[in-house]
Design an enzyme around this catalytic site. Sequence first.
Site, PDB file in Angstrom:
ATOM      1  N   ASP A   1       0.878  -1.167   0.000  1.00  0.00           N
ATOM      2  CA  ASP A   1       0.000   0.000   0.000  1.00  0.00           C
ATOM      3  C   ASP A   1       0.911   1.211   0.000  1.00  0.00           C
ATOM      4  O   ASP A   1       1.588   1.491   1.001  1.00  0.00           O
ATOM      5  CB  ASP A   1      -0.900  -0.012   1.242  1.00  0.00           C
ATOM      6  CG  ASP A   1      -1.819   1.198   1.329  1.00  0.00           C
ATOM      7  OD1 ASP A   1      -1.637   2.151   0.548  1.00  0.00           O
ATOM      8  OD2 ASP A   1      -2.727   1.188   2.180  1.00  0.00           O
TER       9      ASP A   1
ATOM     10  N   TYR B   1      -6.697  14.977 -10.256  1.00  0.00           N
ATOM     11  CA  TYR B   1      -5.859  14.027 -10.986  1.00  0.00           C
ATOM     12  C   TYR B   1      -4.794  14.718 -11.841  1.00  0.00           C
ATOM     13  O   TYR B   1      -3.592  14.427 -11.703  1.00  0.00           O
ATOM     14  CB  TYR B   1      -6.724  13.133 -11.872  1.00  0.00           C
ATOM     15  CG  TYR B   1      -5.915  12.130 -12.668  1.00  0.00           C
ATOM     16  CD1 TYR B   1      -5.261  11.085 -12.030  1.00  0.00           C
ATOM     17  CD2 TYR B   1      -5.786  12.244 -14.053  1.00  0.00           C
ATOM     18  CE1 TYR B   1      -4.503  10.168 -12.750  1.00  0.00           C
ATOM     19  CE2 TYR B   1      -5.036  11.334 -14.774  1.00  0.00           C
ATOM     20  CZ  TYR B   1      -4.394  10.304 -14.123  1.00  0.00           C
ATOM     21  OH  TYR B   1      -3.640   9.412 -14.839  1.00  0.00           O
TER      22      TYR B   1
ATOM     23  N   LYS C   1      -0.439  14.724 -11.435  1.00  0.00           N
ATOM     24  CA  LYS C   1       0.561  14.244 -12.387  1.00  0.00           C
ATOM     25  C   LYS C   1       1.565  15.343 -12.723  1.00  0.00           C
ATOM     26  O   LYS C   1       2.755  15.066 -12.936  1.00  0.00           O
ATOM     27  CB  LYS C   1      -0.123  13.717 -13.649  1.00  0.00           C
ATOM     28  CG  LYS C   1      -0.924  12.434 -13.414  1.00  0.00           C
ATOM     29  CD  LYS C   1      -0.060  11.306 -12.870  1.00  0.00           C
ATOM     30  CE  LYS C   1      -0.807   9.990 -12.791  1.00  0.00           C
ATOM     31  NZ  LYS C   1       0.034   8.894 -12.261  1.00  0.00           N
TER      32      LYS C   1
ATOM     33  N   THR D   1      -8.818   0.880 -19.179  1.00  0.00           N
ATOM     34  CA  THR D   1      -8.622   0.231 -17.886  1.00  0.00           C
ATOM     35  C   THR D   1      -9.769   0.623 -16.972  1.00  0.00           C
ATOM     36  O   THR D   1     -10.539   1.530 -17.288  1.00  0.00           O
ATOM     37  CB  THR D   1      -7.293   0.667 -17.235  1.00  0.00           C
ATOM     38  OG1 THR D   1      -7.383   2.048 -16.858  1.00  0.00           O
ATOM     39  CG2 THR D   1      -6.121   0.480 -18.191  1.00  0.00           C
TER      40      THR D   1
ATOM     41  N   ASN E   1       3.825   2.693 -10.664  1.00  0.00           N
ATOM     42  CA  ASN E   1       2.650   2.712 -11.525  1.00  0.00           C
ATOM     43  C   ASN E   1       1.349   2.956 -10.754  1.00  0.00           C
ATOM     44  O   ASN E   1       0.384   3.467 -11.310  1.00  0.00           O
ATOM     45  CB  ASN E   1       2.551   1.383 -12.283  1.00  0.00           C
ATOM     46  CG  ASN E   1       1.208   1.192 -12.944  1.00  0.00           C
ATOM     47  OD1 ASN E   1       0.900   1.799 -13.966  1.00  0.00           O
ATOM     48  ND2 ASN E   1       0.364   0.349 -12.349  1.00  0.00           N
TER      49      ASN E   1
END
Length: 241
Positions: free
Chosen positions: A61, A164, A168, A199, A88
């Site tokens: 985790d 999000y 990044k 995904t 990842n």
Amino acid sequence: MSEQKTALVTGANKGIGYEIAAGLGALGWRVGVGARDAERREAAVAKLRAGGADAFGVPLDVTDDASVTAAARLVEDHAGRLDTLVNNAGITGSAAQTPTTADLDTVRAAVETNVIGVIRVTNAMLPLLRRAASPRIVNVSSSVGSLTRQSTPGAEVGPIAVAYSPSKTFLNGVTVQYARELQDTNILINLACPGYCATDLNGFRGHRTPEQGAATAIRLATLPDDGPTGRFFDDDGEVPW
């Protein structure tokens, strides 16, 4: 110490992470499958082994200090060193991410997993990476973290996402700082954008396969010693900051 190379891929029980693990396994690498969910993790390991890969499960985790410390010990016990770390694991957060209506807990969660989690795992694994002849770190980012693309009128950069996308961008900046600190070592660290892959992270809406999305990360994980560091790539080449 074994000459076989060892990689750890976080978030490797499914999607792009799984395909990165599979690709490295196909090259003859021993691959640690990092994942929180025990059932999914062991299912992924079994599938990789059935395909001929030398895979082992790593309970992990990325938001938990004790879990990451234990994962580093496990990798050391299995291999004695780490040749490549692929960060990842990541989350998108809730669907609605307009800045004026943002749930701050969603923003915090994205940063905790997508940025702080990468720092936590990287620092825990660095002693093992330093034992390798040609250590590599690959941070899986996204072109939506490109400020150049986000600020270009008409560019295709997805929905407004105050959690999000900036997480990044933050990850990109953190990676550059690692590259600066590690510039006098043999550790190469780079960012990979997998593209818009189908995904469960995006409800399988992407137009690329996870296997296609894994290609850039696999290339960066296996760079020659004169390869780049502190750079951001996708299948088409370098991504602008």
